[in-house]
Design a protein around this motif. Structure first.
Motif, PDB file in Angstrom:
ATOM      1  N   GLU A 128       0.834  -1.197   0.000  1.00  0.00           N
ATOM      2  CA  GLU A 128       0.000   0.000   0.000  1.00  0.00           C
ATOM      3  C   GLU A 128       0.875   1.256   0.000  1.00  0.00           C
ATOM      4  N   GLU A 129       1.939   1.244   0.786  1.00  0.00           N
ATOM      5  CA  GLU A 129       2.833   2.402   0.792  1.00  0.00           C
ATOM      6  C   GLU A 129       3.546   2.534  -0.552  1.00  0.00           C
ATOM      7  N   ARG A 130       3.966   1.424  -1.135  1.00  0.00           N
ATOM      8  CA  ARG A 130       4.628   1.459  -2.447  1.00  0.00           C
ATOM      9  C   ARG A 130       3.708   2.084  -3.496  1.00  0.00           C
ATOM     10  N   ALA A 131       2.440   1.707  -3.476  1.00  0.00           N
ATOM     11  CA  ALA A 131       1.485   2.264  -4.437  1.00  0.00           C
ATOM     12  C   ALA A 131       1.300   3.763  -4.217  1.00  0.00           C
ATOM     13  N   TYR A 132       1.221   4.177  -2.955  1.00  0.00           N
ATOM     14  CA  TYR A 132       1.085   5.600  -2.618  1.00  0.00           C
ATOM     15  C   TYR A 132       2.288   6.385  -3.130  1.00  0.00           C
ATOM     16  N   LEU A 133       3.488   5.919  -2.831  1.00  0.00           N
ATOM     17  CA  LEU A 133       4.698   6.624  -3.253  1.00  0.00           C
ATOM     18  C   LEU A 133       4.818   6.659  -4.772  1.00  0.00           C
ATOM     19  N   THR A 134       4.478   5.555  -5.409  1.00  0.00           N
ATOM     20  CA  THR A 134       4.543   5.498  -6.871  1.00  0.00           C
ATOM     21  C   THR A 134       3.613   6.523  -7.498  1.00  0.00           C
ATOM     22  N   GLU A 135       2.397   6.627  -6.977  1.00  0.00           N
ATOM     23  CA  GLU A 135       1.442   7.604  -7.507  1.00  0.00           C
ATOM     24  C   GLU A 135       1.968   9.027  -7.352  1.00  0.00           C
ATOM     25  N   VAL A 136       2.509   9.337  -6.183  1.00  0.00           N
ATOM     26  CA  VAL A 136       3.032  10.679  -5.935  1.00  0.00           C
ATOM     27  C   VAL A 136       4.176  10.997  -6.895  1.00  0.00           C
ATOM     28  N   VAL A 137       5.143  10.104  -6.989  1.00  0.00           N
ATOM     29  CA  VAL A 137       6.330  10.347  -7.819  1.00  0.00           C
ATOM     30  C   VAL A 137       5.962  10.452  -9.286  1.00  0.00           C
ATOM     31  N   GLU A 138       5.123   9.559  -9.768  1.00  0.00           N
ATOM     32  CA  GLU A 138       4.783   9.567 -11.189  1.00  0.00           C
ATOM     33  C   GLU A 138       3.904  10.755 -11.559  1.00  0.00           C
ATOM     34  N   THR A 139       3.054  11.203 -10.652  1.00  0.00           N
ATOM     35  CA  THR A 139       2.247  12.398 -10.910  1.00  0.00           C
ATOM     36  C   THR A 139       3.141  13.615 -11.071  1.00  0.00           C
ATOM     37  N   ILE A 140       4.124  13.755 -10.201  1.00  0.00           N
ATOM     38  CA  ILE A 140       5.042  14.887 -10.282  1.00  0.00           C
ATOM     39  C   ILE A 140       5.900  14.796 -11.538  1.00  0.00           C
ATOM     40  N   GLU A 141       6.346  13.604 -11.866  1.00  0.00           N
ATOM     41  CA  GLU A 141       7.160  13.436 -13.071  1.00  0.00           C
ATOM     42  C   GLU A 141       6.387  13.845 -14.322  1.00  0.00           C
ATOM     43  N   ARG A 142       5.141  13.442 -14.431  1.00  0.00           N
ATOM     44  CA  ARG A 142       4.343  13.801 -15.607  1.00  0.00           C
ATOM     45  C   ARG A 142       4.167  15.310 -15.718  1.00  0.00           C
ATOM     46  N   ALA A 143       3.978  15.968 -14.603  1.00  0.00           N
ATOM     47  CA  ALA A 143       3.699  17.404 -14.624  1.00  0.00           C
ATOM     48  C   ALA A 143       4.938  18.255 -14.856  1.00  0.00           C
ATOM     49  N   THR A 144       6.056  17.848 -14.279  1.00  0.00           N
ATOM     50  CA  THR A 144       7.263  18.679 -14.326  1.00  0.00           C
ATOM     51  C   THR A 144       8.221  18.273 -15.429  1.00  0.00           C
ATOM     52  N   GLY A 145       8.069  17.071 -15.957  1.00  0.00           N
ATOM     53  CA  GLY A 145       9.005  16.582 -16.955  1.00  0.00           C
ATOM     54  C   GLY A 145      10.275  16.007 -16.368  1.00  0.00           C
ATOM     55  N   ALA A 146      10.344  15.896 -15.060  1.00  0.00           N
ATOM     56  CA  ALA A 146      11.535  15.354 -14.406  1.00  0.00           C
ATOM     57  C   ALA A 146      11.112  14.463 -13.249  1.00  0.00           C
TER      58      ALA A 146
END
Length: 288
Positions: A128-146
């Motif tokens: 559950e924590e892995r899924a939470y962290l993955t969502e956070v990181v990938e959302t930021i990556e999509r928005a910022t390009g990094a």
């Protein structure tokens, strides 16, 4: 229980740490860009209404940041050519896209800072924590390009597994352990702790201690001067933690400008980001 995440290392027993171009202090601004839920209590200027839903007094105070305070704050950063290290709640991506665009235009560093600052980092099952962290990181990556390389939990919260799970996602450092003036290696392969500050932090200084603008300027000066002196034995890190709804208030702006002018004009200061600090340390610091 004993702390197994990192070892004790007195700063007086370390090999000297050297920053680029002979700088003695690496300085970065930790700019907290956060989303607060309307239906949850959080950081408050008046505790008397913090339990209410909705809480217009405290919610409005916090919401001043993305609406007004942020846009005032970036003028001071631009004036002194300081790139922010943005501690970004992923919920900001959809709610305040103009802020993301402003940061991308300025080539800011982006760190993952959880989903929002109304719900802290949960101590839940690893998947559950892995899924939470993955969502956070990938959302930021999509928005910022990094893809973020650094992490700070909401209110600096972690579980015992967080650094290991972050390493799996390709992150390389955390800011949550505010116990040093230099980076150091965690006992998680590939992971560092980079200094952050709960003392040199506008919420603690202005909201907690009720200090004035001139007090803030003097504290920034004193911090830099002492770290510069200490750095005769090896480079130091100075982190300045800012929140747009606090430092972005109109009557505080001139004091932020004064403080940044002192830092930017001080000899031997590397104006940088937490990403660059982590990268330099990882490449150059000994492993002994």
């Amino acid at each position: 229980m004993d702390n197994q995440l990192f070892d004790y290392s007195p700063i007086v027993e370390r090999e000297p740490l050297h920053w680029p171009d002979g700088a003695r202090v690496a300085f970065y601004v930790g700019l907290n860009i956060e989303h607060y839920r309307l239906d949850r209590p959080s950081t408050s200027t008046f505790p008397g209404t913090a339990h209410l839903t909705p809480d217009p007094l405290n919610y409005g105070w916090r919401d001043y940041g993305p609406r007004v305070g942020f846009w005032r704050l970036i003028k001071a950063l631009d004036r002194h050519r300081i790139r922010a290290s943005v501690l970004l709640n992923s919920d900001v991506v959809d709610r305040n896209p103009q802020i993301i665009e402003a940061g991308r235009d300025r080539d800011w560093a982006w760190l993952a800072h959880g989903k929002n600052n109304s719900v802290f980092q949960p101590d839940v099952a690893p998947d559950e924590e892995r899924a939470y962290l993955t969502e956070v990181v990938e959302t930021i990556e999509r928005a910022t390009g990094a893809r973020p390389r650094g992490w700070m939990g909401p209110a600096l919260t972690e579980s015992f597994r967080t650094p290991e799970l972050l390493a799996e996602l390709g992150l390389r450092y955390v800011l949550d352990w505010t116990n040093d003036d230099q980076p150091y290696r965690l006992n998680v392969p590939g992971m560092l702790s980079v200094p952050y500050s709960v003392e040199l932090n506008d919420i603690g200084l202005f909201v907690g201690k009720r200090l004035s603008g001139p007090d803030f300027v003097q504290i920034v000066k004193d911090q830099l001067d002492q770290l510069y002196e200490d750095a005769a034995d090896g480079g130091r890190v100075m982190a300045l933690a800012l929140h747009p709804f606090v430092i972005g208030q109109a009557f505080r702006h001139r004091y932020l400008d004064e403080a940044l002018a002192y830092v930017a004009g001080h000899p031997g200061v590397w104006l940088t980001t937490s990403d660059e600090i982590a990268d330099h340390y990882a490449r150059n610091a000994g492993r002994g």
